[in-house]
Design a protein around this motif. Structure first.
Motif, mmCIF file in Angstrom:
data_model
loop_
_atom_site.group_PDB
_atom_site.id
_atom_site.type_symbol
_atom_site.label_atom_id
_atom_site.label_comp_id
_atom_site.label_asym_id
_atom_site.label_seq_id
_atom_site.Cartn_x
_atom_site.Cartn_y
_atom_site.Cartn_z
ATOM 1 N N SER A 140 0.170 2.204 -5.378
ATOM 2 C CA SER A 140 -0.888 2.918 -4.663
ATOM 3 C C SER A 140 -1.819 1.931 -3.974
ATOM 4 O O SER A 140 -2.164 0.887 -4.538
ATOM 5 C CB SER A 140 -1.703 3.795 -5.621
ATOM 6 O OG SER A 140 -0.925 4.821 -6.177
ATOM 7 N N GLY A 141 -2.239 2.269 -2.752
ATOM 8 C CA GLY A 141 -3.188 1.453 -2.012
ATOM 9 C C GLY A 141 -3.027 1.656 -0.518
ATOM 10 O O GLY A 141 -2.006 2.209 -0.064
ATOM 11 N N THR A 142 -4.009 1.229 0.252
ATOM 12 C CA THR A 142 -3.836 1.287 1.702
ATOM 13 C C THR A 142 -2.738 0.329 2.152
ATOM 14 O O THR A 142 -2.197 0.476 3.249
ATOM 15 C CB THR A 142 -5.155 0.982 2.445
ATOM 16 O OG1 THR A 142 -5.662 -0.290 2.028
ATOM 17 C CG2 THR A 142 -6.196 2.058 2.175
ATOM 18 N N SER A 143 -2.402 -0.632 1.305
ATOM 19 C CA SER A 143 -1.236 -1.491 1.565
ATOM 20 C C SER A 143 0.027 -0.671 1.706
ATOM 21 O O SER A 143 0.934 -1.031 2.464
ATOM 22 C CB SER A 143 -1.040 -2.494 0.423
ATOM 23 O OG SER A 143 -1.953 -3.545 0.481
ATOM 24 N N ALA A 184 -2.210 7.585 6.346
ATOM 25 C CA ALA A 184 -0.809 7.789 5.967
ATOM 26 C C ALA A 184 -0.735 7.821 4.444
ATOM 27 O O ALA A 184 -1.695 7.451 3.759
ATOM 28 C CB ALA A 184 0.060 6.663 6.536
ATOM 29 N N PRO A 185 0.389 8.250 3.882
ATOM 30 C CA PRO A 185 0.508 8.320 2.424
ATOM 31 C C PRO A 185 0.313 6.947 1.769
ATOM 32 O O PRO A 185 0.907 5.956 2.208
ATOM 33 C CB PRO A 185 1.938 8.828 2.216
ATOM 34 C CG PRO A 185 2.291 9.517 3.489
ATOM 35 C CD PRO A 185 1.589 8.765 4.565
ATOM 36 N N GLY A 186 -0.509 6.919 0.714
ATOM 37 C CA GLY A 186 -0.788 5.650 0.050
ATOM 38 C C GLY A 186 -0.983 5.764 -1.452
ATOM 39 O O GLY A 186 -1.482 4.833 -2.083
ATOM 40 N N VAL A 187 -0.610 6.898 -2.037
ATOM 41 C CA VAL A 187 -0.778 7.107 -3.474
ATOM 42 C C VAL A 187 0.575 7.457 -4.091
ATOM 43 O O VAL A 187 1.274 8.352 -3.613
ATOM 44 C CB VAL A 187 -1.795 8.242 -3.750
ATOM 45 C CG1 VAL A 187 -1.964 8.446 -5.258
ATOM 46 C CG2 VAL A 187 -3.140 7.932 -3.107
ATOM 47 N N ILE A 190 -7.600 -15.478 2.201
ATOM 48 C CA ILE A 190 -7.264 -14.087 2.466
ATOM 49 C C ILE A 190 -6.291 -13.626 1.384
ATOM 50 O O ILE A 190 -5.509 -14.426 0.847
ATOM 51 C CB ILE A 190 -6.673 -13.936 3.885
ATOM 52 C CG1 ILE A 190 -6.788 -12.500 4.387
ATOM 53 C CG2 ILE A 190 -5.251 -14.465 3.971
ATOM 54 C CD1 ILE A 190 -6.625 -12.362 5.892
ATOM 55 N N HIS A 191 -6.354 -12.356 1.038
ATOM 56 C CA HIS A 191 -5.616 -11.873 -0.133
ATOM 57 C C HIS A 191 -4.909 -10.563 0.165
ATOM 58 O O HIS A 191 -5.200 -9.880 1.152
ATOM 59 C CB HIS A 191 -6.576 -11.662 -1.310
ATOM 60 C CG HIS A 191 -7.323 -12.873 -1.729
ATOM 61 N ND1 HIS A 191 -6.799 -13.834 -2.561
ATOM 62 C CD2 HIS A 191 -8.570 -13.300 -1.407
ATOM 63 C CE1 HIS A 191 -7.690 -14.806 -2.745
ATOM 64 N NE2 HIS A 191 -8.769 -14.496 -2.054
ATOM 65 N N LEU A 192 -4.005 -10.227 -0.744
ATOM 66 C CA LEU A 192 -3.478 -8.874 -0.753
ATOM 67 C C LEU A 192 -4.633 -7.903 -0.864
ATOM 68 O O LEU A 192 -5.611 -8.158 -1.567
ATOM 69 C CB LEU A 192 -2.569 -8.654 -1.972
ATOM 70 C CG LEU A 192 -1.200 -9.314 -1.997
ATOM 71 C CD1 LEU A 192 -0.523 -9.013 -3.327
ATOM 72 C CD2 LEU A 192 -0.355 -8.837 -0.842
ATOM 73 N N ILE A 193 -4.516 -6.773 -0.169
ATOM 74 C CA ILE A 193 -5.423 -5.668 -0.444
ATOM 75 C C ILE A 193 -5.129 -5.225 -1.877
ATOM 76 O O ILE A 193 -3.979 -4.951 -2.226
ATOM 77 C CB ILE A 193 -5.174 -4.509 0.527
ATOM 78 C CG1 ILE A 193 -5.362 -4.971 1.982
ATOM 79 C CG2 ILE A 193 -6.075 -3.339 0.203
ATOM 80 C CD1 ILE A 193 -6.765 -5.255 2.392
ATOM 81 N N PRO A 194 -6.139 -5.187 -2.762
ATOM 82 C CA PRO A 194 -5.858 -4.784 -4.154
ATOM 83 C C PRO A 194 -5.110 -3.449 -4.215
ATOM 84 O O PRO A 194 -5.379 -2.540 -3.433
ATOM 85 C CB PRO A 194 -7.258 -4.656 -4.763
ATOM 86 C CG PRO A 194 -8.113 -5.554 -3.933
ATOM 87 C CD PRO A 194 -7.560 -5.467 -2.538
ATOM 88 N N TYR A 195 -4.171 -3.359 -5.145
ATOM 89 C CA TYR A 195 -3.344 -2.154 -5.248
ATOM 90 C C TYR A 195 -3.021 -1.900 -6.707
ATOM 91 O O TYR A 195 -3.259 -2.754 -7.568
ATOM 92 C CB TYR A 195 -2.055 -2.314 -4.439
ATOM 93 C CG TYR A 195 -1.134 -3.410 -4.958
ATOM 94 C CD1 TYR A 195 -0.035 -3.094 -5.749
ATOM 95 C CD2 TYR A 195 -1.373 -4.752 -4.672
ATOM 96 C CE1 TYR A 195 0.811 -4.095 -6.236
ATOM 97 C CE2 TYR A 195 -0.543 -5.746 -5.142
ATOM 98 C CZ TYR A 195 0.547 -5.413 -5.925
ATOM 99 O OH TYR A 195 1.365 -6.401 -6.404
ATOM 100 N N VAL A 215 -5.302 1.455 9.052
ATOM 101 C CA VAL A 215 -4.713 2.606 8.356
ATOM 102 C C VAL A 215 -5.411 2.846 7.019
ATOM 103 O O VAL A 215 -5.491 1.957 6.173
ATOM 104 C CB VAL A 215 -3.212 2.380 8.114
ATOM 105 C CG1 VAL A 215 -2.580 3.629 7.498
ATOM 106 C CG2 VAL A 215 -2.502 2.003 9.414
ATOM 107 N N GLY A 216 -5.905 4.064 6.846
ATOM 108 C CA GLY A 216 -6.413 4.510 5.558
ATOM 109 C C GLY A 216 -5.344 5.269 4.804
ATOM 110 O O GLY A 216 -4.242 5.520 5.312
ATOM 111 N N ALA A 217 -5.654 5.660 3.569
ATOM 112 C CA ALA A 217 -4.650 6.275 2.694
ATOM 113 C C ALA A 217 -5.037 7.690 2.281
ATOM 114 O O ALA A 217 -6.211 7.998 2.059
ATOM 115 C CB ALA A 217 -4.456 5.425 1.436
#
Length: 323
Positions: free
Chosen positions: A247-250, A229-232, A4-9, A206-208
Motif C-alpha cells: 500500500s502507498g502512493t508508490s 489511482a489504486p494504492g491500497v 532521496i528515498h522511497l515513498i514510505p509504504y 499521483v495520489g492513492a
C-alpha cells in the motif's frame, strides 16, 4: 543536501499466488482497452526505483535493459537486481506479462527499462537520480526503442534545480514523468503536503485511493495533484518469484505509467501522428472520473481507461476532432 528515498509504504502480505488480473488493474479498466491499445506494445516504461528481479517469471520477458546508478553490487553498473522488493512490485504493476499462473500489469505488452537509483535500504542520492533521468531520455534500445514514460515512486524534501531541469528536459522530449504524491497525508485537504519531484508542475503527480474509491488516509494533498489511482492492498510481483500486497502512493504511480502506454497507442492511432507530452496528458485527463473530493486530494479524479470510449459511444462522438 538530504538524500532521496522511497515513498514510505506498507507491506500488507507476501504470497506465492496472486490473482491473474489484480483488482487495481481491473479498477482502472485496463483490460477493457488492451485489445485497442495492443497491450501497450511498442512502449518502454523507465522504472526509477530499487531495481527489479530480472528473472521473475512475470517480468523476464518485459525487461528490455537496465542499469545500476547506486553503489550496490560494488558499483557494478550492469547489475540492476532488486535487493529491496519495492522496484519489482512497481515494475509488475506497470507491465507484468499476462500469463497463466502470474499477475498482469496495466500494460502487459509494454517493455521495462529498469534504472536502479535506490539502494537496498531504499535510499539514493540526487546525482544518481538526475543521471538516470537523462539516461532514460537518451537511451536507445537494441531495436531502436526509446523511453516513452518515466515512472518514479520516490521523493525527498529538497527542491533541487538540477532535478527539476532533468524533468523539464524529459517533458520537452515528449516523455511523461509520473511521480508519487507521497504518504504523509493527514486527511486534511486544506494543507499542502509537498515532496519532490512530485510537486513539480511538469510531472504527473499521483495520489492513492482504495477499492471503495475513497482517498487513502496516507495520500498527500496539494495543489499539484493531477489524478488518483489504486494504492491500497495492491497485488503485484515481488522478490524470489513471489507476489506481495503493498500500500502507498508508490503503488498508485505505476498504474498511471502503464495507463499512459495504453493511451499512447490508442490516441496516436486515432490521430495518425505522434503526440506531445501535453497532448498525452490531455488524453489521460479525458480518461478520468471525478470522485467528489477537493482538487487538492484527487486532482482530475480516478483513472478509468474506458471512460472516454463510453462517452463517445453514448453520444455517438468521434474522438478525432481534437486532442
Amino acid at each position: 543536501m538530504n538524500r532521496i528515498h522511497l515513498i514510505p509504504y506498507r507491506i500488507e502480505e507476501i504470497i506465492t499466488v496472486a490473482p491473474q488480473i489484480p483488482e487495481g488493474v481491473r479498477m482502472i479498466k485496463a483490460p477493457e482497452v488492451w485489445g485497442k491499445a495492443e497491450g501497450g506494445q511498442g512502449n518502454v516504461i523507465a522504472i526509477l526505483d530499487t531495481g527489479c528481479q530480472s528473472n521473475h517469471p512475470d517480468l523476464e520477458d518485459r525487461i528490455v535493459a537496465g542499469r545500476n546508478f547506486t553503489p550496490d553490487y560494488s558499483n557494478d553498473e550492469a547489475n540492476f537486481e532488486d535487493n529491496n522488493g519495492h522496484g519489482t512490485h512497481v515494475a509488475g504493476t506497470a507491465a507484468a506479462s499476462l500469463r497463466d499462473g502470474g499477475v498482469a500489469g496495466v500494460a502487459p505488452e509494454a517493455q521495462l527499462l529498469i534504472l536502479k537509483v535506490l539502494d537496498a535500504k531504499g535510499s539514493g542520492d540526487y546525482a544518481g537520480i538526475i543521471e538516470a533521468i537523462h539516461y532514460a531520455i537518451d537511451w536507445t534500445g537494441p531495436r531502436g526503442e526509446k523511453t516513452t514514460v518515466i515512472s518514479m515512486s520516490l521523493g525527498g524534501p529538497d527542491d533541487v534545480p538540477e532535478l527539476h531541469e532533468a524533468i523539464k528536459r524529459a517533458v520537452t522530449a515528449g516523455i511523461p514523468v509520473v511521480c508519487a504524491a507521497g504518504n504523509e497525508g493527514d486527511s486534511s485537504p486544506d494543507t499542502d503536503e509537498l515532496g519532490y519531484p512530485g510537486a513539480y508542475r511538469e510531472v504527473i503527480q499521483v495520489g492513492a485511493v482504495d477499492f471503495n474509491r475513497k482517498i487513502a488516509s496516507f495520500s498527500n494533498t496539494n495543489d499539484e495533484i493531477d489524478l488518483v489511482a489504486p494504492g491500497v492492498n495492491i497485488h503485484s510481483t515481488y522478490l524470489d518469484g513471489q507476489y506481495a500486497s503493498l500500500s502507498g502512493t508508490s503503488m498508485a504511480t505505476p498504474h498511471v505509467s502503464g495507463a499512459l502506454a495504453l493511451i499512447k497507442n490508442i490516441a496516436e492511432k486515432e490521430f495518425a501522428r505522434n503526440l506531445t507530452e501535453a497532448e498525452l496528458y490531455a488524453q489521460l485527463v479525458r480518461r478520468t472520473v471525478p470522485l467528489g473530493y477537493p482538487k487538492t486530494a484527487e486532482g482530475n479524479g480516478l483513472v478509468e481507461l474506458d471512460a472516454l470510449e463510453k462517452i463517445e459511444q453514448f453520444f455517438g462522438l468521434d474522438n478525432r476532432g481534437g486532442v
